[in-house]
Scaffold this motif. Structure first.
Motif, PDB file in Angstrom:
ATOM      1  N   GLU A   1       0.827  -1.214   0.000  1.00  0.00           N
ATOM      2  CA  GLU A   1       0.000   0.000   0.000  1.00  0.00           C
ATOM      3  C   GLU A   1       0.855   1.255   0.000  1.00  0.00           C
ATOM      4  OE1 GLU A   1      -0.823   0.018   4.794  1.00  0.00           O
ATOM      5  OE2 GLU A   1      -2.352  -0.762   3.465  1.00  0.00           O
ATOM      6  N   ASN A   2       0.177   2.358  -0.315  1.00  0.00           N
ATOM      7  CA  ASN A   2       0.801   3.686  -0.348  1.00  0.00           C
ATOM      8  C   ASN A   2       1.970   3.774  -1.322  1.00  0.00           C
ATOM      9  OD1 ASN A   2      -0.961   4.753   1.625  1.00  0.00           O
ATOM     10  ND2 ASN A   2       0.266   3.788   3.213  1.00  0.00           N
ATOM     11  N   ASN A   3       1.881   3.048  -2.420  1.00  0.00           N
ATOM     12  CA  ASN A   3       2.897   3.128  -3.458  1.00  0.00           C
ATOM     13  C   ASN A   3       2.417   4.087  -4.545  1.00  0.00           C
ATOM     14  OD1 ASN A   3       4.870   0.997  -2.583  1.00  0.00           O
ATOM     15  ND2 ASN A   3       2.971  -0.186  -2.597  1.00  0.00           N
ATOM     16  N   SER A   4       3.346   4.771  -5.158  1.00  0.00           N
ATOM     17  CA  SER A   4       3.043   5.719  -6.224  1.00  0.00           C
ATOM     18  C   SER A   4       3.588   5.160  -7.533  1.00  0.00           C
ATOM     19  CB  SER A   4       3.678   7.073  -5.895  1.00  0.00           C
ATOM     20  OG  SER A   4       3.363   8.012  -6.887  1.00  0.00           O
ATOM     21  N   ILE A   5       2.679   4.934  -8.489  1.00  0.00           N
ATOM     22  CA  ILE A   5       3.030   4.299  -9.763  1.00  0.00           C
ATOM     23  C   ILE A   5       2.532   5.217 -10.875  1.00  0.00           C
ATOM     24  CG2 ILE A   5       2.698   2.256 -11.202  1.00  0.00           C
ATOM     25  CD1 ILE A   5       2.063   0.724  -8.542  1.00  0.00           C
ATOM     26  N   TYR A   6       3.446   5.944 -11.524  1.00  0.00           N
ATOM     27  CA  TYR A   6       3.038   6.899 -12.553  1.00  0.00           C
ATOM     28  C   TYR A   6       4.120   7.059 -13.619  1.00  0.00           C
ATOM     29  CZ  TYR A   6       6.116  10.301 -10.348  1.00  0.00           C
ATOM     30  OH  TYR A   6       7.221  10.935  -9.847  1.00  0.00           O
ATOM     31  N   ASN A   7       3.689   7.532 -14.780  1.00  0.00           N
ATOM     32  CA  ASN A   7       4.573   7.784 -15.915  1.00  0.00           C
ATOM     33  C   ASN A   7       5.339   6.537 -16.344  1.00  0.00           C
ATOM     34  OD1 ASN A   7       5.567   9.492 -17.967  1.00  0.00           O
ATOM     35  ND2 ASN A   7       7.445   9.839 -16.838  1.00  0.00           N
ATOM     36  N   ASN A   8       4.658   5.400 -16.308  1.00  0.00           N
ATOM     37  CA  ASN A   8       5.229   4.141 -16.768  1.00  0.00           C
ATOM     38  C   ASN A   8       4.561   3.730 -18.072  1.00  0.00           C
ATOM     39  OD1 ASN A   8       6.940   3.317 -14.362  1.00  0.00           O
ATOM     40  ND2 ASN A   8       4.965   3.726 -13.406  1.00  0.00           N
ATOM     41  N   TYR A   9       5.290   2.994 -18.875  1.00  0.00           N
ATOM     42  CA  TYR A   9       4.767   2.436 -20.119  1.00  0.00           C
ATOM     43  C   TYR A   9       4.510   0.955 -19.881  1.00  0.00           C
ATOM     44  CZ  TYR A   9       4.495   1.195 -25.074  1.00  0.00           C
ATOM     45  OH  TYR A   9       4.077   0.728 -26.293  1.00  0.00           O
ATOM     46  N   PHE A  10       3.233   0.576 -19.918  1.00  0.00           N
ATOM     47  CA  PHE A  10       2.842  -0.827 -19.722  1.00  0.00           C
ATOM     48  C   PHE A  10       2.353  -1.410 -21.041  1.00  0.00           C
ATOM     49  CE2 PHE A  10       1.921   0.910 -15.416  1.00  0.00           C
ATOM     50  CZ  PHE A  10       2.706   0.055 -14.668  1.00  0.00           C
ATOM     51  N   ASN A  11       2.812  -2.607 -21.367  1.00  0.00           N
ATOM     52  CA  ASN A  11       2.289  -3.335 -22.514  1.00  0.00           C
ATOM     53  C   ASN A  11       2.429  -4.828 -22.213  1.00  0.00           C
ATOM     54  OD1 ASN A  11       1.439  -4.355 -24.943  1.00  0.00           O
ATOM     55  ND2 ASN A  11       2.794  -3.100 -26.196  1.00  0.00           N
ATOM     56  N   ASN A  12       1.461  -5.352 -21.469  1.00  0.00           N
ATOM     57  CA  ASN A  12       1.403  -6.754 -21.051  1.00  0.00           C
ATOM     58  C   ASN A  12      -0.050  -7.201 -21.191  1.00  0.00           C
ATOM     59  OD1 ASN A  12       4.174  -6.907 -19.480  1.00  0.00           O
ATOM     60  ND2 ASN A  12       3.163  -5.032 -18.839  1.00  0.00           N
TER      61      ASN A  12
ATOM     62  N   LEU B   1       3.120  15.150 -17.521  1.00  0.00           N
ATOM     63  CA  LEU B   1       3.186  13.997 -16.629  1.00  0.00           C
ATOM     64  C   LEU B   1       1.818  13.872 -15.986  1.00  0.00           C
ATOM     65  CD1 LEU B   1       6.593  14.735 -14.902  1.00  0.00           C
ATOM     66  CD2 LEU B   1       6.153  13.178 -16.792  1.00  0.00           C
ATOM     67  N   GLY B   2       1.414  12.657 -15.726  1.00  0.00           N
ATOM     68  CA  GLY B   2       0.119  12.410 -15.100  1.00  0.00           C
ATOM     69  C   GLY B   2       0.064  10.985 -14.618  1.00  0.00           C
ATOM     70  N   GLY B   3      -0.560  10.136 -15.431  1.00  0.00           N
ATOM     71  CA  GLY B   3      -0.669   8.732 -15.067  1.00  0.00           C
ATOM     72  C   GLY B   3       0.278   7.870 -15.867  1.00  0.00           C
ATOM     73  N   ASN B   4      -0.198   6.709 -16.250  1.00  0.00           N
ATOM     74  CA  ASN B   4       0.593   5.714 -16.965  1.00  0.00           C
ATOM     75  C   ASN B   4       0.055   5.509 -18.369  1.00  0.00           C
ATOM     76  OD1 ASN B   4       2.320   4.603 -14.665  1.00  0.00           O
ATOM     77  ND2 ASN B   4       0.255   4.533 -13.817  1.00  0.00           N
ATOM     78  N   PHE B   5       0.875   4.925 -19.231  1.00  0.00           N
ATOM     79  CA  PHE B   5       0.438   4.542 -20.566  1.00  0.00           C
ATOM     80  C   PHE B   5       0.066   3.075 -20.522  1.00  0.00           C
ATOM     81  CE2 PHE B   5       0.768   3.279 -24.972  1.00  0.00           C
ATOM     82  CZ  PHE B   5       0.112   4.317 -25.598  1.00  0.00           C
ATOM     83  N   TRP B   6      -1.218   2.774 -20.805  1.00  0.00           N
ATOM     84  CA  TRP B   6      -1.767   1.418 -20.688  1.00  0.00           C
ATOM     85  C   TRP B   6      -1.981   0.822 -22.078  1.00  0.00           C
ATOM     86  CZ3 TRP B   6      -1.715  -0.136 -15.767  1.00  0.00           C
ATOM     87  CH2 TRP B   6      -1.780   0.841 -14.764  1.00  0.00           C
ATOM     88  N   ALA B   7      -0.986   0.095 -22.572  1.00  0.00           N
ATOM     89  CA  ALA B   7      -1.089  -0.581 -23.867  1.00  0.00           C
ATOM     90  C   ALA B   7      -1.427  -2.051 -23.636  1.00  0.00           C
ATOM     91  CB  ALA B   7       0.225  -0.452 -24.639  1.00  0.00           C
ATOM     92  N   ALA B   8      -1.623  -2.776 -24.720  1.00  0.00           N
ATOM     93  CA  ALA B   8      -1.865  -4.222 -24.668  1.00  0.00           C
ATOM     94  C   ALA B   8      -1.277  -4.842 -25.932  1.00  0.00           C
ATOM     95  CB  ALA B   8      -3.358  -4.517 -24.571  1.00  0.00           C
ATOM     96  N   PRO B   9      -0.789  -6.072 -25.836  1.00  0.00           N
ATOM     97  CA  PRO B   9      -0.168  -6.720 -26.998  1.00  0.00           C
ATOM     98  C   PRO B   9      -1.067  -6.792 -28.230  1.00  0.00           C
ATOM     99  CG  PRO B   9       0.299  -7.971 -25.015  1.00  0.00           C
ATOM    100  CD  PRO B   9      -0.715  -6.917 -24.637  1.00  0.00           C
ATOM    101  N   ASP B  10      -2.395  -6.831 -28.038  1.00  0.00           N
ATOM    102  CA  ASP B  10      -3.300  -6.916 -29.182  1.00  0.00           C
ATOM    103  C   ASP B  10      -3.578  -5.567 -29.844  1.00  0.00           C
ATOM    104  OD1 ASP B  10      -5.037  -5.640 -27.412  1.00  0.00           O
ATOM    105  OD2 ASP B  10      -6.480  -7.293 -27.317  1.00  0.00           O
ATOM    106  N   GLY B  11      -2.965  -4.493 -29.321  1.00  0.00           N
ATOM    107  CA  GLY B  11      -3.139  -3.169 -29.906  1.00  0.00           C
ATOM    108  C   GLY B  11      -4.368  -2.431 -29.426  1.00  0.00           C
ATOM    109  N   ASN B  12      -5.105  -3.014 -28.488  1.00  0.00           N
ATOM    110  CA  ASN B  12      -6.333  -2.389 -27.997  1.00  0.00           C
ATOM    111  C   ASN B  12      -6.233  -1.934 -26.550  1.00  0.00           C
ATOM    112  OD1 ASN B  12      -8.024  -2.573 -30.329  1.00  0.00           O
ATOM    113  ND2 ASN B  12      -8.076  -4.784 -30.002  1.00  0.00           N
TER     114      ASN B  12
END
Length: 159
Positions: free
Chosen positions: A68-79, A110-121
């Motif tokens: 808890e209380n972790n800060s997760i921002y400005n990351n590029y996710f693609n999983n 800067l704000g949140g994270n980039f939420w990608a997915a392998p299928d492009g959606n």
């Protein structure tokens, strides 16, 4: 109170693993192609994960367990599964205050994270950004009431 910066962690079971660990900063890391998780936080609090590229991990990009209380921002996710939070995880933040500055995909804020997915959606690839500020017009709900209020928008092409 460690800083893990500019590491490449690939083809392992776990890319980065913090257990019972607090006040760490993970930034500028690439965690990819790990057989379980890119980043694992177990019973860990008050950590900051920012400007990381977490991609192509088999089970999950970031796995939080009793953390808890972790800060997760400005990351590029693609999983296939970008983030997992269990029922006990609380008060984790998926964004920072909207601030002018170049984000992980080259956008102007800067704000949140980039939420990608392998299928492009992935969320960040399909949501609108009508005012062109690089922030999606909709919020992203990661689960258990944890919301990215400022998810990054864009084509997914990283600079």
């Amino acid at each position: 109170e460690n800083e893990l910066t500019d590491n490449l962690v690939s083809n392992n079971k776990l890319g980065m693993c913090l257990k019972a660990s607090s006040y760490n900063k993970l930034s500028g890391n690439d965690a990819n192609m790990n057989s379980k998780y890119g980043v694992y936080l177990g019973n860990s609090m008050n950590n900051v994960l920012s400007a990381n590229r977490i991609t192509s991990n088999s089970e999950c990009g970031v796995f939080l367990l009793d953390s808890e209380n972790n800060s997760i921002y400005n990351n590029y996710f693609n999983n296939s599964n970008n983030i997992y939070l269990n029922d006990i995880d609380s008060d984790n933040s998926l964004n920072t205050t909207k601030t002018q500055g170049i984000n992980i995909i080259g956008g102007p804020y800067l704000g949140g994270n980039f939420w990608a997915a392998p299928d492009g959606n992935g969320f960040s690839l399909v949501q609108t950004d009508l005012n062109g500020d690089g922030i999606c017009d909709a919020v992203y709900t990661a689960g258990n009431g944890t919301i990215d209020y400022l998810p990054l928008a864009g084509s997914g092409v990283m600079n």
